[in-house]
Design a protein around this motif. Sequence first.
Motif, PDB file in Angstrom:
ATOM      1  N   VAL A  28      12.921 -18.766 -19.430  1.00 27.20           N
ATOM      2  CA  VAL A  28      13.397 -18.679 -20.806  1.00 27.20           C
ATOM      3  C   VAL A  28      12.556 -17.623 -21.516  1.00 27.20           C
ATOM      4  O   VAL A  28      11.353 -17.793 -21.700  1.00 27.20           O
ATOM      5  N   ASN A  29      13.198 -16.533 -21.861  1.00 31.25           N
ATOM      6  CA  ASN A  29      12.543 -15.438 -22.574  1.00 31.25           C
ATOM      7  C   ASN A  29      12.934 -15.524 -24.052  1.00 31.25           C
ATOM      8  O   ASN A  29      14.071 -15.872 -24.377  1.00 31.25           O
ATOM      9  N   ILE A  30      12.005 -15.209 -24.946  1.00 35.80           N
ATOM     10  CA  ILE A  30      12.287 -15.281 -26.379  1.00 35.80           C
ATOM     11  C   ILE A  30      12.590 -13.881 -26.905  1.00 35.80           C
ATOM     12  O   ILE A  30      11.863 -12.926 -26.633  1.00 35.80           O
ATOM     13  N   ILE A  31      13.684 -13.779 -27.671  1.00 42.08           N
ATOM     14  CA  ILE A  31      14.161 -12.477 -28.150  1.00 42.08           C
ATOM     15  C   ILE A  31      13.420 -12.060 -29.424  1.00 42.08           C
ATOM     16  O   ILE A  31      13.272 -12.852 -30.359  1.00 42.08           O
ATOM     17  N   SER A  32      12.973 -10.823 -29.456  1.00 36.62           N
ATOM     18  CA  SER A  32      12.360 -10.227 -30.644  1.00 36.62           C
ATOM     19  C   SER A  32      13.191  -9.041 -31.118  1.00 36.62           C
ATOM     20  O   SER A  32      14.084  -8.560 -30.406  1.00 36.62           O
ATOM     21  N   GLU A  33      12.881  -8.568 -32.318  1.00 37.95           N
ATOM     22  CA  GLU A  33      13.693  -7.526 -32.965  1.00 37.95           C
ATOM     23  C   GLU A  33      13.852  -6.274 -32.116  1.00 37.95           C
ATOM     24  O   GLU A  33      14.908  -5.644 -32.112  1.00 37.95           O
TER      25      GLU A  33
END
Length: 270
Positions: A143-148
């Motif tokens: 699970v990767n967390i999305i950044s801007e």
Amino acid sequence: MSDELDYLRARVKDLEAKEEVQNRNKYHRIGSGASHDQSPNPSWKKRETQPMPFPEETGFQSMVPRDMKSVYQFVISSVVPRPIAFVSTVNVDGNIKANLAPFSYFMAVCHDPLTLAFSTCTKRGAVKKDTLNNLESNGECVVNIISEWFVESANFCSGDFPDDVDEFEVAGLTKLSSDVVRPPRVKEAAVQLECKLKHKYEIVNDKDEHTATMCVVEVVKSHVKKELYDPEKGVVKFEGYRPISRLGGTTYGKVGDTFSLPRPEKDEFR
């Protein structure tokens, strides 16, 4: 009338207090685009009612799901903001092939053990998505967390691509080998969580049709960019993280103003 005047005076006091904080104490966090402020109504006192900013006489629109114009549009526009699980999996049948897809039916469930959950809806005809097929096959994901800074690439992976398409490649994202599980991490993500499937729950509608599967996964190893991790406090620093959330329709959200609001002490309940 006196109640309305008291309410207006309190609101003016709140606005004045907020403006004073903005002018004297407000600071902008470097690289995050967010500001830290007081809560929206800092003069609130215990047992004081906080009314909505809408006319009371308009009431509520009450519905049961089957009567809604679109249950999907309703839930994604009302349960907001939602974090996004950018999930990588692999198909290990024959040639190993990576899959990558975002899911906004996502949440943290527990910290002991560190557990997450996300749901993957079926496609038309009750067809399972590749993410679920892969998870059921080998029980592993990241699970990767999305950044801007890479949201456009992440959003591109939401397309309904043929099975032979490599989402990493077409979205311009970089595979990074994991330490414990087989699926690769997304190098562009500042937070990457290697996971193993612990439970899954199939969700069916009133026609007994399989519509979604909730996957409960346990984090077996985490990776955080060193610039964002505070080892003394054990926290991921918000500065520079710039996480993205999902709203209604095709709308995404960035974190703007933030504020601290401590929990009440036990003696405050009296």
